[in-house]
Write an enzyme that holds these catalytic residues in place. Structure first.
Site, PDB file in Angstrom:
ATOM      1  N   ARG A   1       0.584  -1.297   0.438  1.00  0.00           N
ATOM      2  CA  ARG A   1       0.444  -0.171  -0.106  1.00  0.00           C
ATOM      3  C   ARG A   1       0.687   1.112   0.051  1.00  0.00           C
ATOM      4  O   ARG A   1       0.287   2.045  -0.681  1.00  0.00           O
ATOM      5  CB  ARG A   1      -1.090  -0.288   1.206  1.00  0.00           C
ATOM      6  CG  ARG A   1      -2.427  -1.013   1.070  1.00  0.00           C
ATOM      7  CD  ARG A   1      -3.458  -1.071   2.613  1.00  0.00           C
ATOM      8  NE  ARG A   1      -3.809   0.157   2.392  1.00  0.00           N
ATOM      9  CZ  ARG A   1      -4.692   0.983   3.299  1.00  0.00           C
ATOM     10  NH1 ARG A   1      -4.935   0.262   3.759  1.00  0.00           N
ATOM     11  NH2 ARG A   1      -5.301   1.700   3.106  1.00  0.00           N
TER      12      ARG A   1
ATOM     13  N   CYS B   1      -1.558   6.417   9.094  1.00  0.00           N
ATOM     14  CA  CYS B   1      -2.207   4.390   8.763  1.00  0.00           C
ATOM     15  C   CYS B   1      -2.759   5.071   7.442  1.00  0.00           C
ATOM     16  O   CYS B   1      -2.762   5.668   6.526  1.00  0.00           O
ATOM     17  CB  CYS B   1      -2.556   4.165   9.725  1.00  0.00           C
ATOM     18  SG  CYS B   1      -3.637   3.847  10.281  1.00  0.00           S
TER      19      CYS B   1
END
Length: 279
Positions: A176, A234
């Protein structure tokens, strides 16, 4: 003093009748509504279910991220519902290696509460052979008064500027961070200048923190040493606080960008970096 408590230590405290309030923060991104059902299948005796989505977060527009911070008043109301009284110690746990429980730790700590995370979560409790119960605990309301929260949180502009003066950690999975996949948000990649240190790097298979030397070495490889200005983000501000918890355990204070990638990627005009370098 450690931010973690073992199952044996928690059982001893509960047996002794110490002023401890246990909260069950079971939650998963793929099924956030199922946490309460999981709680009812078996929880630490006396534990109260705490909702990450409605008590440890609020809801807003996509440009605010998936899990904006609750107001101090909302968090205080929740803590009182959990039965927390002035002077109590709160122990939070989950079944996701501490990532959800860390959200409660981060918020309550800012509010001035003595709070710990149960090492190993509900699995660790069961592995020690301790009983679980299936009741839906509703304690007498508490009277705790929280200090104002939010001082440890970065705004989106502060997060953007952070790499110029410190180390901004992206704690998501490497793919990611690199922008190879993005299952949840509209844009793939990372905040320019951020360095990738996945939060699971610091845990063993059971979700317990690795030894201090290993954890410090992991962070040092990304330029984080004691005295370094560090912040974490995050996907939506949940696992980033777990990294803040790990850092605090080894003596390093960290800020958190609670809007995280979900806010950044939903804000037009924000630059995006891809690949395995900060950019």
């Amino acid at each position: 003093m450690s931010d973690f408590v073992s199952a044996v230590e928690l059982n001893d405290l509960l047996t002794q009748g110490a002023p401890v309030r246990v909260i069950d923060v079971r939650w998963r991104l793929d099924r956030p509504e199922a946490g309460h059902d999981d709680y009812l299948t078996g929880h630490v005796p006396g534990a109260v279910f705490a909702s990450l989505d409605t008590e440890l977060s609020t809801h807003g527009e996509p440009a605010e991220g998936r899990h904006p911070l609750p107001s101090t008043a909302t968090l205080q109301d929740a803590a009182r519902r959990w039965g927390v009284r002035a002077g109590d110690t709160v122990v939070a746990y989950d079944d996701a290696k501490g990532t959800a429980a860390a959200r409660a730790w981060w918020l309550l700590r800012q509010g001035g509460v003595d709070v710990r995370v149960l090492a190993g979560g509900i699995r660790g409790w069961k592995e020690e052979g301790f009983d679980v119960t299936t009741d839906d605990v509703t304690p007498e309301p508490g009277d705790v008064v929280l200090e104002e929260i939010g001082a440890d949180a970065l705004s989106i502009d502060e997060a953007a500027a952070f790499p110029a003066s410190g180390v901004l950690l992206d704690v998501r999975a490497p793919e990611r961070y690199r922008g190879e996949t993005e299952p949840l948000d509209p844009v793939a990649g990372h905040i320019p200048g951020a360095r990738n240190v996945p939060t699971m790097l610091h845990l063993d298979a059971a979700g317990r923190i690795l030894d201090r030397e290993t954890v410090l070495a992991n962070f040092a490889a990304a330029g984080v040493t004691p005295g370094t200005a560090v912040a974490a983000y995050c996907g939506s501000g949940v696992t980033a606080v777990h990294t803040a918890l790990i850092l605090h355990e080894v003596g390093i204070e960290a800020k958190v960008f609670p809007g995280s990638w979900s806010q950044w990627s939903n804000t037009p005009g924000r630059p995006v970096a891809t690949g395995d370098q900060p950019g």
